[in-house]
Design a protein around this motif. Structure first.
Motif, PDB file in Angstrom:
ATOM      1  N   HIS A 134       1.133  -3.237   8.227  1.00  0.00           N
ATOM      2  CA  HIS A 134       2.116  -3.123   7.138  1.00  0.00           C
ATOM      3  C   HIS A 134       3.146  -2.041   7.465  1.00  0.00           C
ATOM      4  O   HIS A 134       2.964  -0.872   7.135  1.00  0.00           O
TER       5      HIS A 134
ATOM      6  N   LYS B   7       5.148 -12.619   2.385  1.00  0.00           N
ATOM      7  CA  LYS B   7       4.952 -11.673   1.289  1.00  0.00           C
ATOM      8  C   LYS B   7       5.840 -12.059   0.112  1.00  0.00           C
ATOM      9  O   LYS B   7       7.058 -12.203   0.266  1.00  0.00           O
TER      10      LYS B   7
ATOM     11  N   ASP C 265       2.241   0.813   5.043  1.00  0.00           N
ATOM     12  CA  ASP C 265       3.478   0.578   4.292  1.00  0.00           C
ATOM     13  C   ASP C 265       4.548   1.577   4.733  1.00  0.00           C
ATOM     14  O   ASP C 265       5.351   2.047   3.907  1.00  0.00           O
TER      15      ASP C 265
HETATM   16 ZN    ZN Z   1       5.603  -2.620   2.214  1.00  0.00          ZN
END
Ligand code: ZN
Ligand code: URP
Ligand code: ZN
Length: 476
Positions: free
Chosen positions: A58, A149, A315
């Motif tokens: 990610h 996503k 992330d």
């Molecule tokens: Zn993300």
């Protein structure tokens, strides 16, 4: 080129044992005790662990978001990843609004090709799930971009309504792909955020206050039910709150193929970090950091131990404090969402998980490497085993170091973990047979990293049952 790693202890997700490793070219050629074979280079791993390179499933290199771009390029971001023991990333390409998936993919190939220092794959962010694009999803899966996503958050940007999410889920039952969900109730969050601003709360703390944990729990529940109705698996990215974890636990009780990741920021940081005036903007990401007092962080660790959470991604989405986060001075809604972290993940999870006695070394390797390899379809990655890519880290589980923007390699002007001491560090990092980091020196090169065509998960009950095995006992 042959490299012999001698004297270390291999830590894989399923075993930990003393052995030497011979790398020949790009692959692991031989594993055995006291190997006595000729090699061009010998690495002394006495007292160290030999682990599969980390896989960060990610990341957002150069993501256009909030009126600016995430700062790390594929070159700077993958170099930083390698320093931190990560040898593969899966980044999110973005479908342009009104455009096709392949248009987005072309842009991402352009960003990465010739620049990435380690191997990389792509997921596809769906900005605009139009019906005519459903067959294009099938083609992407065939081309090795196997997940998509979708968002119940960010209305007007990436938001998809329930019907679009349901159609995308249904399509994956035909093509073997996987839907990744950002689950927060974006439209309702916008109502609360507008109220807060109207009442005079414009500082970054408003970001954390507006995005209630229940808004993540509600969206998680809704998507699980849609996935169940579609007969599709689903994967939740950056899960942050007990409310959402409880929904995933319930799904597992029902035997549903639901996967979820959390990120270091949700394990190590909290709502308080969003305070301190505009300094808090350094910690603005979505979902937001959660309140320690409400117990979210402790529950997430339990989720990692019990395997209700299968892995830790970062992330990574870095914006400078100066000039980028500052776009949101006076209105927290305008602060670009995202935190840096691709370099710190392996060490943070080692320190907070293994050193603190919550998880075993093998579970740590599973969370940061093996599970992402399996779930995201990378059969040549995620284990120190003969025939697999020689993505290897010689890891010192005892070396202590301090995380800081002064020493990190990410192209961003702050660290979320400034001054934090962690135990454990990557001494030697090998990417497909090439030593790219040794004793703090960069030996890699832009363009060494290759695009990875990933395998559709085929939806692997095998994967699911593998990952749903009883959690390893906590040590200590
Ligand atoms: Zn993300
Ligand atoms: O705040 C975040 N998470 N920024 C990156 C985009 C996303 O939603 O993953
Ligand atoms: Zn997201």
């Amino acid at each position: 080129m042959k490299t012999l790693i001698k004297g270390g202890t291999i830590v894989n997700a399923d075993a930990m044992f003393r052995a030497d490793v011979l790398v020949d070219g790009e692959e692991i050629a031989l594993i055995g005790v006291d190997l006595d074979v000729p090699a061009d280079k010998v690495i002394d791993a006495t007292g160290k662990w030999i682990i599969p390179g980390g896989i960060d499933g990610h990341t957002h290199m150069e993501l256009p978001f909030g009126g600016t771009f995430a700062k790390d390029t594929f070159e700077t971001g993958t170099r930083a990843a390698a320093f931190g023991g990560t040898t593969t990333i899966i980044d999110f390409a973005v479908q342009p609004m009104g455009g096709t998936f392949h248009q987005g993919l072309d842009i991402w190939h352009e960003k990465a090709d010739g620049k990435a220092c380690i191997d990389y794959g792509f997921h596809m962010i769906v900005s605009d799930m139009r019906d005519e694009l459903l067959p294009e999803m099938d083609r992407l899966v065939e081309e090795g971009v196997t997940d998509f996503k979708l968002f119940t958050a960010y209305p007007g940007v990436f938001y998809s309504d329930d019907a679009r999410i349901f159609k995308a889920l249904r399509q994956t039952t035909r093509n073997g792909g996987l839907i990744l969900m950002h689950a927060e109730n974006g439209p309702v969050i916008d109502v609360v955020a507008a109220d807060l601003v109207a009442q005079g709360t414009t500082d970054p703390i408003g970001h954390g206050l507006a995005r209630y944990p229940v808004f993540e729990g509600e969206a998680t529940n809704r998507v699980i039910r849609l996935a169940k109705a579609a007969g599709a698996p689903v994967y939740f990215v950056h899960l942050s709150a007990t409310d959402a974890l409880d929904e995933v636990r319930q799904a597992h009780h029902e035997g549903l193929p639901v996967f979820a990741e959390t990120c270091p920021q949700y394990l190590f940081l909290g709502l308080d970090d969003l305070g301190n005036g505009f300094e808090g903007s350094k910690f603005v990401c979505s979902p937001p950091l959660r309140d320690w007092k409400a117990g979210h962080q402790a529950e997430l660790w339990k989720g990692l131990i019990s395997d209700d959470l299968q892995l830790v991604g970062t992330d990574h989405c870095p914006f400078d404090f100066h000039g980028q986060k500052e776009l949101g001075r006076g209105d927290f809604r305008k602060i670009p969402n995202g935190l840096p972290g691709v370099e710190e993940r392996v060490d943070l999870v080692h320190d907070g998980g293994v050193v603190s006695g919550k998880i075993t070394p093998s579970r740590w390797v599973e969370l940061v490497s093996t599970a992402p390899a399996r779930i995201f379809g990378l059969p040549k990655k995620g284990s120190v085993s003969v025939g697999l890519d020689a993505d290897i880290v010689v890891y010192d589980p005892n070396r202590k170091h301090v995380l800081s923007a002064k020493t990190h390699h990410m192209d961003v002007d702050y660290s979320c973990y400034e001054g934090r001491e962690v135990q454990g560090g990557s001494d030697v990092v090998i990417s497909r047979g090439k030593v790219v980091v040794e004793n703090g020196q960069w030996l890699g090169s832009a363009g060494h990293g290759k695009f990875l065509r990933r395998e559709p998960r085929g939806f692997a009950e095998a994967t699911r049952s593998k990952l749903a095995k009883p959690a390893p006992a906590a040590v200590g």
